[in-house]
Design a protein around this motif. Structure first.
Motif, PDB file in Angstrom:
ATOM      1  N   GLU A 262       0.822  -1.208   0.000  1.00  0.00           N
ATOM      2  CA  GLU A 262       0.000   0.000   0.000  1.00  0.00           C
ATOM      3  C   GLU A 262       0.859   1.263   0.000  1.00  0.00           C
ATOM      4  O   GLU A 262       0.430   2.315  -0.455  1.00  0.00           O
ATOM      5  CB  GLU A 262      -0.913   0.016   1.239  1.00  0.00           C
ATOM      6  N   ASN A 263       2.088   1.118   0.501  1.00  0.00           N
ATOM      7  CA  ASN A 263       2.989   2.257   0.664  1.00  0.00           C
ATOM      8  C   ASN A 263       3.700   2.583  -0.644  1.00  0.00           C
ATOM      9  O   ASN A 263       4.263   1.697  -1.294  1.00  0.00           O
ATOM     10  CB  ASN A 263       4.006   1.912   1.770  1.00  0.00           C
ATOM     11  N   ARG A 268       7.815   1.918  -4.976  1.00  0.00           N
ATOM     12  CA  ARG A 268       8.915   2.603  -5.661  1.00  0.00           C
ATOM     13  C   ARG A 268      10.174   1.740  -5.656  1.00  0.00           C
ATOM     14  O   ARG A 268      10.872   1.620  -6.663  1.00  0.00           O
ATOM     15  CB  ARG A 268       9.174   3.934  -4.946  1.00  0.00           C
ATOM     16  N   GLU A 269      10.464   1.122  -4.506  1.00  0.00           N
ATOM     17  CA  GLU A 269      11.642   0.253  -4.395  1.00  0.00           C
ATOM     18  C   GLU A 269      11.517  -0.947  -5.333  1.00  0.00           C
ATOM     19  O   GLU A 269      12.492  -1.351  -5.979  1.00  0.00           O
ATOM     20  CB  GLU A 269      11.797  -0.234  -2.946  1.00  0.00           C
ATOM     21  N   LYS A 339      -1.908   5.366  -7.125  1.00  0.00           N
ATOM     22  CA  LYS A 339      -3.065   5.930  -6.430  1.00  0.00           C
ATOM     23  C   LYS A 339      -3.102   5.410  -5.006  1.00  0.00           C
ATOM     24  O   LYS A 339      -2.939   4.203  -4.773  1.00  0.00           O
ATOM     25  CB  LYS A 339      -4.363   5.543  -7.146  1.00  0.00           C
ATOM     26  N   ASN A 340      -3.312   6.307  -4.053  1.00  0.00           N
ATOM     27  CA  ASN A 340      -3.424   5.920  -2.653  1.00  0.00           C
ATOM     28  C   ASN A 340      -4.719   5.147  -2.418  1.00  0.00           C
ATOM     29  O   ASN A 340      -5.686   5.275  -3.169  1.00  0.00           O
ATOM     30  CB  ASN A 340      -3.417   7.160  -1.756  1.00  0.00           C
ATOM     31  N   GLY A 341      -4.706   4.338  -1.356  1.00  0.00           N
ATOM     32  CA  GLY A 341      -5.926   3.635  -0.961  1.00  0.00           C
ATOM     33  C   GLY A 341      -6.094   2.267  -1.568  1.00  0.00           C
ATOM     34  O   GLY A 341      -7.102   1.604  -1.323  1.00  0.00           O
ATOM     35  N   TYR A 342      -5.120   1.828  -2.374  1.00  0.00           N
ATOM     36  CA  TYR A 342      -5.197   0.498  -2.988  1.00  0.00           C
ATOM     37  C   TYR A 342      -4.129  -0.427  -2.410  1.00  0.00           C
ATOM     38  O   TYR A 342      -3.064   0.039  -1.983  1.00  0.00           O
ATOM     39  CB  TYR A 342      -5.025   0.589  -4.502  1.00  0.00           C
TER      40      TYR A 342
END
Length: 426
Positions: A262-263, A268-269, A339-342
């Motif tokens: 979620e983060n 990104r990593e 997108k946040n929240g997924y």
């Protein structure tokens, strides 16, 4: 006239339970025990030893469905270790080239080998010699089928797997109908589910019936590929060996996460790590890329969190294999689709429009480019010698909690000296 005959002969060499055999190489204690190897994230069973097959454990079955029988019978379980399997595969293929450089590497554990330079009388002995040398030099047991065509060699290999000798030659057998009659239509190379249904509907249930069906009917009722298969069953070669490997047009690196992500930082990593992996792959083949596509998705089966899937493609002004530039573009693309929240299940990158790399300078070349190329070579050489990710970029992270679940990993990497098993003197 000499009695020695030299006809077209193709051998199919198939490594037995390849992933299991690789794990057994460095663990003699499991040589005669039931063993299974699991797919990514320890999901499904993708390789079984004969002992595991005898217990009724099914290929492709989810691990949790077979867990009861696995625990009850003390079946040894391993997570997939593709770096190990890839290295052992390369060793097997190099060994096969000792007999003829005309080889088609069909998959990680299969290869077609042209043995037409050996006489018909000695071909079965050659098959046994190949099997013996591969086992001695690499430790991998194989099954070998030899015939006049690739399709027939597949059938011979299918039979060889059930024989203790591990080698079957159909060369010199005038009437192979009794053999083909025992081969079900769905076991013929190139005959899938839909074609099997079609053949069954028309009264064709085995290889003998297809072989003896008229070409006119096959061409009229099916397609050219089916006609080629029938011709090959008659011993007429129609499918050539693909001995020259064509350069790939794209390179995809993607993984399902060990746990939902979620983060953004973790995502990104992951994307940075996949980009580094892809960059290293195309450099190893002297290729450069003109564009990169980054894609992410959530699980389609978790409706309560909502489904989301998206991708973004970025073109490079000049074709490149520079890890730093590729990672930077990938992360910029990720920012536009995140997108946040997924709860993300999978991410990946695809390098497209690949072409041959040239070291020729152009109008836009600079001293900095030469330094970066030198840096990339140094990173690749170091990672080749000491193991993947020995040198990496900070953006790829260190802890990597998003990594694939590999609870049962043997942690053996033949490309990393320090991860090889140690033998202690008593």
């Amino acid at each position: 006239m000499s009695s020695t005959q030299y006809t077209k002969k193709i051998a199919l060499i198939d490594c037995n339970s390849f992933y299991v055999s690789c794990e057994r190489l460095f663990n003699p204690k499991i040589r005669r025990k039931p063993v299974v190897v699991l797919s990514n994230n320890d999901g499904c069973i993708i390789s079984r030893s004969n002992e595991a097959k005898a217990l009724g454990i099914k290929m492709g079955e989810p691990y949790f469905k077979e867990k009861e029988i696995i625990v009850k019978n003390n079946v040894q379980v391993f997570s997939s270790n593709y770096s190990l399997y890839g290295d052992i595969s390369r060793r097997v293929m190099r060994t096969l080239k000792r007999f003829n450089s005309d080889i088609e590497i069909y998959s990680i554990d299969e290869a077609f080998l042209d043995l037409s330079n050996f006489s018909d009388n000695e071909i079965e002995d050659v098959g046994h010699e190949i099997r013996s040398i591969v086992l001695k030099w690499t430790g991998i047991p194989t099954s070998i089928g030899i015939a006049k065509t690739k399709t027939l060699s597949k059938i011979a290999n299918h039979i060889a797997k059930k024989k203790k000798s591990g080698v079957v030659s159909l060369v010199g057998i005038e009437n192979i109908d009794p053999i083909l009659e025992k081969v079900e239509i769905n076991d013929i190379w190139g005959v899938g589910k839909q074609l099997t249904k079609f053949y069954n509907k028309n009264g064709i249930y085995n290889a003998k019936q297809l072989k003896n069906k008229s070409n006119t009917w096959i061409k009229k009722s099916s397609n050219v590929l089916s006609s080629r298969t029938a011709m090959e069953l008659r011993g007429i070669p129609c499918i050539d060996l693909e001995v020259t490997s064509s350069k790939r047009k794209s390179c995809v690196v993607s993984r399902s996460f060990g746990k939902r992500v979620e983060n953004f930082q973790e995502l990104r990593e992951a994307v940075a790590g996949y980009s580094l992996n892809a960059s290293e792959k195309i450099r190893s083949e002297s290729l450069v890329t003109k564009s990169i596509t980054v894609f992410v998705r959530t699980s389609p089966f978790q409706n309560q969190y909502g489904f989301y899937s998206n991708s973004k493609t970025v073109d490079f002004p000049i074709a490149t294999n520079n890890s730093i530039e590729i990672v930077k573009s990938a992360l910029n693309a990720l920012e536009t689709i995140f997108k946040n929240g997924y709860r993300y299940q999978k991410a990946g990158v695809m390098l497209s429009h690949l072409s041959e790399s040239t070291n020729n300078k152009n109008l836009f070349s600079s001293e900095r480019d030469e330094k970066i190329n030198s840096l990339m070579k140094s990173i690749d050489n170091t990672n080749y010698r000491y193991g993947r990710s020995t040198l990496s970029l900070a953006s790829a992270g260190i802890h990597k909690r998003w990594n694939m679940r590999r609870e049962y990993s043997s942690k053996i990497d033949t490309a990393d000296f320090y991860s090889l098993p140690m033998i202690k003197a008593i």
